[in-house]
Design a protein around this motif. Structure first.
Motif, mmCIF file in Angstrom:
data_model
loop_
_atom_site.group_PDB
_atom_site.id
_atom_site.type_symbol
_atom_site.label_atom_id
_atom_site.label_comp_id
_atom_site.label_asym_id
_atom_site.label_seq_id
_atom_site.Cartn_x
_atom_site.Cartn_y
_atom_site.Cartn_z
ATOM 1 N N LYS A 114 0.824 -1.212 0.000
ATOM 2 C CA LYS A 114 0.000 0.000 0.000
ATOM 3 C C LYS A 114 0.855 1.257 0.000
ATOM 4 O O LYS A 114 0.610 2.195 -0.733
ATOM 5 N N LEU A 161 3.297 1.264 -3.509
ATOM 6 C CA LEU A 161 2.845 0.835 -4.823
ATOM 7 C C LEU A 161 3.912 0.010 -5.542
ATOM 8 O O LEU A 161 4.528 0.436 -6.501
ATOM 9 N N SER A 195 -0.296 -1.017 -16.970
ATOM 10 C CA SER A 195 -0.933 0.195 -16.469
ATOM 11 C C SER A 195 -0.126 1.419 -16.873
ATOM 12 O O SER A 195 -0.680 2.440 -17.282
ATOM 13 N N ASN A 214 -7.694 -0.353 -12.683
ATOM 14 C CA ASN A 214 -7.661 0.193 -11.331
ATOM 15 C C ASN A 214 -6.256 0.599 -10.925
ATOM 16 O O ASN A 214 -6.048 1.642 -10.318
ATOM 17 N N LYS A 215 -5.312 -0.230 -11.311
ATOM 18 C CA LYS A 215 -3.930 0.071 -10.961
ATOM 19 C C LYS A 215 -3.480 1.372 -11.615
ATOM 20 O O LYS A 215 -2.728 2.145 -11.028
ATOM 21 N N HIS A 244 -5.178 3.971 -12.296
ATOM 22 C CA HIS A 244 -5.669 5.126 -11.556
ATOM 23 C C HIS A 244 -4.934 5.313 -10.243
ATOM 24 O O HIS A 244 -4.623 6.436 -9.837
ATOM 25 N N GLU A 245 -4.632 4.205 -9.611
ATOM 26 C CA GLU A 245 -3.853 4.277 -8.377
ATOM 27 C C GLU A 245 -2.504 4.932 -8.654
ATOM 28 O O GLU A 245 -2.016 5.769 -7.900
ATOM 29 N N ALA A 254 -2.627 8.673 -9.318
ATOM 30 C CA ALA A 254 -2.752 9.424 -8.064
ATOM 31 C C ALA A 254 -1.441 9.414 -7.298
ATOM 32 O O ALA A 254 -1.012 10.431 -6.751
ATOM 33 N N PHE A 255 -0.814 8.247 -7.292
ATOM 34 C CA PHE A 255 0.448 8.098 -6.557
ATOM 35 C C PHE A 255 1.507 9.042 -7.094
ATOM 36 O O PHE A 255 2.316 9.601 -6.347
ATOM 37 N N LYS A 271 -11.498 11.679 -6.192
ATOM 38 C CA LYS A 271 -12.285 10.482 -5.892
ATOM 39 C C LYS A 271 -13.754 10.633 -6.268
ATOM 40 O O LYS A 271 -14.476 9.670 -6.346
ATOM 41 N N LYS A 303 -14.342 6.984 -12.703
ATOM 42 C CA LYS A 303 -13.276 6.630 -13.643
ATOM 43 C C LYS A 303 -13.902 6.065 -14.905
ATOM 44 O O LYS A 303 -14.714 5.148 -14.844
#
Lengths: 574, 378
Positions: free
Chosen positions: A192, A195, A204, A267-268, A270-271, A274-275, A335, A339
């Motif tokens: 978490k 990443l 991704s 999903n990854k 988008h993570e 953001a990261f 958020k 998406k």
């Protein structure tokens, strides 16, 4: 050139290199013991990216290998993937600028490079030089078995008995846990926080770069190209240079035994966005390929549906506002905005339009089709009316053929490659023997397969199903007219069909169960299932995935009516 | 989130296997080979948790394909088997045996013998003890081939013997084969099982060398030891042996009794009935009637004139003697509902008359007695 120390004898900074590779002071000819660090740029060919400097690096190990870090491996993978995409027609900017900037940013944010103290430096990796007692006695260092059981599994590498047996011999032998320096460390990292990079995540990265550049490749297409072998993914590591030895835990990281799934990569991505604290992506406007109007046109063609339907998809898109720039453009970290899955969305819009015009309740569409058939028989002027029945038959036939081919391809998928994989030096010979036997058997039975040779990789194409107007058998429906299902009311063309059935009255809470709805084939009409199946094949995703999106579109479309109904219900209860 | 639909190695290989299965069932050997080519890389993964691992799958499937495929040669087949032997030590002897069977089917007796000898000398730690049963089979089949060689030598000698020649060398060889064969065959038939071919050969050897006691013991064991599975052939062999030995009717009858219980339609039931009919004991004659009626319950005997003549003879005798008529009544009771349609239909009567007059005659006799008056047989 990087050497900036003052000379011990004359305090000057004026260095040259001897033939032996040592530094000598040009002023006083003092030869030092320091040898020039061989900056190995083999791995990273992009000259703008510096190697991760960790001080003196041992070049040669016993077996001709050298030290390498996991992120270097991933960097190579990304490079190969970017090259492949370039070969497919993506602009070179993607590889040279966008992707590598994203990657650099990632390395920085995850503290693997370009920062003061790279994370790997302070921790001693579990390598061969550790004495056995250290490994056993340190209670805080997670055991190897624990590392193995980390649940982010990529298949069955965990169950490989040969590995398990080598693990038990850990303390006796000097078996190497990983070919890379930080392999074990890598798996230990908390997912978490930082990443951790994985193979699916490379896709991704690619998709993120493609989206930034607004290239005309959707995520489903990208994944399809991966499965078809146009983009390296499975067994990319065989292109690593000889010196980068892969073994032990590296396998867990780089060897994949499953194809990545749309949801996962999406999903990854988008993570990741953001990261990396990325800003708002470039605008997706109505001239972009990814805009629903454009994608709908493409999919309508591919689904062999009349061009006239495009007017309807545009109407729906406009009505529910999903063609707006702000809706379509990605704002990382926000958020509240949904998406957007561009390809699935476009498919869902088409499904909704079909439901609007044909109802798809296993009765009405066939009735309409009969009327159209009658009309077409008696009146051949002005082009044919679209007959649902004919379309169904034509498309189903092709779809069945293609689906069958796809299923067979999946069963014939070859996962292994020539480069041998072994967990430790101990089981190397066993692995090589097995590989040899596999090759022998493949040769023997390959000869008996008859004239059926493994076909060359099909050329990558954007269209999987194609229909030609020139076919005289009437199997192309692009030019067919929708007049049979439309009527004029107050100067506007509306559907003759007055009804509509919602896929679901109430949407699920996506955050709780991950889906907006739960699709079960038996609960829905066959025609609906067929249409879902068609797009499921084209996009290579599960029908339920499209169903979710259809529910979302419907709820947006009938928002007011639903709202009224719900309000009415609550009043009653009170 | 669950990605159950995710295509991974395992699922892809499962799908591959089902394609292979379909192809095999439809005898599409080329297609099966095509998919097997894709399946073999499973060897590089470990499936120790599964019941049947990939190495066994590949062995069995590969054997089928190579055996049936038109372009596959015996040489290729043997080469493949050798590879399979190295794949799984736990299966080593099984693979050897299968290989030998195929060689025998192909008429390659010598190769088969070589393979068996090689297998016999195999040792592999604790596996040797674990695969003890398979080893006994290997020895038994080697013994069988020894018997075959013995048999060949014997025939040569018999032929030459007519000319007055007696080749000592051949005789010695023959005795040598006998010794080897006897030892192995004796071993295997000690273990409960179905060993028809071994028993027959062993008994043949014993009889030739005059050891009738041993032969009788072996056959009795084979037929009557409850540990052995019920096997009609065991009783047949015993009966045939006793007949050869010229034993009394009493012992012959007792040998066939169990056969009647297990296989009432056996061809030896005719002999059985003949013996029983002639017996002086009431019980035996009664049994004889039961036996012949039971035989004709089976469709295979419908057109058999001999069976009908046995039944006719016995039934006639009873009717003429006017004693034990209730025997006929008892037997007919359970059959009167279906025998008329089964045996005595008008259609059958016509056909029998046209095709086989003697059959027709016997049947008519029986029918007349069983069905009483008012029946049109002709």
């Amino acid at each position: 050139r990087d050497f900036n120390e003052r000379c011990a004898q004359c305090s000057e900074v004026n260095w040259g290199l001897t033939d032996g590779g040592r530094f000598y002071c040009r002023s006083c000819h003092n030869v030092t013991e320091r040898t020039r660090e061989v900056v190995n740029t083999d791995f990273i060919t992009n000259s703008r990216v510096q190697t991760i400097s960790k001080g003196l690096r041992k070049q040669e190990n016993n077996d001709g290998g050298c030290e390498w870090y996991i992120c270097e491996g991933f960097q190579l993978v990304l490079k190969k993937q970017a090259e492949a995409l370039e070969a497919l027609g993506v602009c070179p900017q993607m590889k040279d600028e966008i992707l590598c900037n994203f990657w650099r940013c990632y390395l920085q944010k995850s503290k693997q490079a370009y920062c003061k103290r790279p994370a790997g430096e302070t921790v001693k990796a579990l390598s061969a030089c550790e004495s056995s007692t250290d490994v056993d006695s340190d209670p805080e260092r997670p055991s190897l078995l624990h590392l193995l059981s980390l649940s982010e599994s990529e298949g069955d590498l965990q169950t490989d008995c040969s590995f398990a047996s080598s693990v038990s011999k850990v303390s006796e032998s000097t078996s190497v846990y990983s070919g890379s320096v930080d392999g074990s460390l890598y798996l230990m990292k908390n997912q978490k926080e930082q990443l951790r990079m994985t193979m699916p995540m490379t896709l991704s990265f690619c998709y993120m770069a493609l989206l930034w550049l607004r290239e005309p490749i959707t995520l489903s297409e990208l994944l399809r190209f991966v499965v078809e072998g146009h983009i390296p993914y499975l067994n990319v590591f065989q292109h690593f240079p000889e010196k980068m030895k892969l073994c032990g835990l590296d396998l867990r990281i780089f060897c994949v035994e499953s194809w990545p799934v749309y949801e996962e990569v999406f999903n990854k991505m988008h993570e990741l966005a953001a990261f990396l604290d990325l800003p708002r992506f470039p605008d997706i406007t109505d001239s972009c390929f990814l805009h629903p109007d454009m994608l709908c046109m493409k999919y309508l063609m591919e689904a062999n549906l009349p061009d006239e339907l495009h007017n309807w998809t545009c109407r729906v898109v406009k009505k529910i506002g999903i063609g707006e720039v702000d809706f379509l453009t990605l704002m990382p970290g926000n958020k509240s905005t949904r998406k957007v899955k561009y390809d699935v969305l476009a498919a869902a819009v088409i499904v909704v339009v079909l439901k609007l015009l044909f109802l798809l309740d296993d009765r009405y569409e066939w009735l309409l089709s009969e009327f159209a058939e009658e009309r077409n028989k008696n009146n051949t002027e002005g082009g044919p009316y679209f007959e649902f029945k004919k379309w169904y038959e034509v498309v189903k036939q092709s779809l069945d053929v293609e689906q069958k081919k796809l299923d067979e391809e999946r069963a014939k998928c070859l996962w292994r490659c020539e480069k041998p994989l072994f967990y430790s030096v101990k089981n190397k010979s066993k692995v090589l023997k097995r590989r040899q036997m596999v090759v022998n058997l493949q040769n023997q039975f390959g000869k008996l397969s008859g004239s059926v040779q493994r076909a060359e990789k099909p050329n990558p194409s954007s269209f999987q199903l194609s229909w030609s107007e020139e076919n005289t058998d009437g199997s192309c429906f692009h030019g067919h007219s929708l007049k049979g299902v439309l009527q004029e009311k107050c100067g506007l063309l509306t559907a003759m069909n007055p009804d509509y059935w919602l896929c679901t009255v109430k949407l699920c809470n996506e955050k709780l169960c991950g889906h907006l709805a739960h699709y079960r084939e038996v609960e829905f009409p066959q025609s609906y299932h067929f249409v879902l199946g068609l797009f499921s094949f084209l996009l290579r995703i599960q029908p339920s995935y499209i169903h979710d999106e259809v529910c979302m579109v419907e709820h947006k479309l009938f928002n007011k009516k639903l709202y009224k109904k719900l309000k009415y219900n609550t009043v009653l209860r009170k | 989130s669950s990605h159950e639909h995710k295509l991974n190695f395992r699922k892809s290989k499962e799908a591959c296997l089902s394609y292979i299965q379909d192809a095999l069932l439809q005898k599409q050997w080329k297609r099966a080979a095509e998919f097997l080519t894709c399946y073999v890389e499973s060897l590089e993964k470990d499936y120790s948790r599964e019941h049947v691992g990939p190495s066994e799958m590949i062995w069995r499937i590969g054997t089928e394909i190579l055996w049936h495929h038109s372009q596959s040669s015996m040489k290729e087949f043997s080469c493949f088997m050798e590879q399979m032997k190295t794949l799984g030590v736990k299966r080593y002897l099984k693979v050897c045996l299968e290989h030998v069977f195929h060689l025998l089917c192909n008429g390659q007796i010598d190769e088969a013998y070589q393979n068996l000898s090689l297998a016999e000398s195999w040792r592999f730690g604790e596996q040797t003890a674990i695969q003890d049963k398979e080893m006994k089979l290997v020895e038994a089949y080697r013994g069988l081939l020894d018997y075959y060689s013995w048999s060949k030598q014997k025939n040569i000698l018999l032929e030459n013997g007519e000319d007055g020649f007696s080749d000592l060398a051949i005789e010695q060889e023959m005795h040598g084969y006998f010794r080897k064969a006897a030892v192995s065959l004796k071993e295997i038939i000690k273990i409960p099982g179905v060993w028809d071919v071994f028993v027959k050969c062993y008994v043949d050897l014993l009889e030739f060398y005059g050891d009738h006691n041993e032969a009788r013991q072996v056959l009795n064991e084979y037929a009557y030891n409850s540990k052995f599975p019920a096997n009609p052939n065991a009783h047949v062999y015993l009966y045939q042996f006793l007949k050869r030995q010229g034993e009394s009717k009493k012992s012959l009858i007792s040998a066939l009794k169990i056969l009647h219980d297990i296989v009432p339609s056996h061809e030896l039931m005719i002999d059985f009935n003949t013996m029983l009919q002639k017996s002086k004991k009431r019980k035996k004659r009664r049994l004889g009637l039961e036996v012949i009626f039971a035989v004709l319950d089976y469709a295979g005997w419908k057109e058999n004139a001999k069976a009908w003549s046995c039944l006719a003879r016995q039934v006639k005798k009873i009717v003429i003697s006017e004693k034990c008529l209730d025997w006929i009544k008892q037997e007919w009771n359970s059959r009167k509902d279906w025998w008329p349609a089964f045996h005595f239909s008008r259609y059958l009567a016509k056909r029998n008359w046209q095709e086989n007059k003697s059959l027709s005659y016997e049947k008519a006799l029986v029918a007349g007695i069983l069905l009483g008056k008012g029946i049109h047989v002709f």
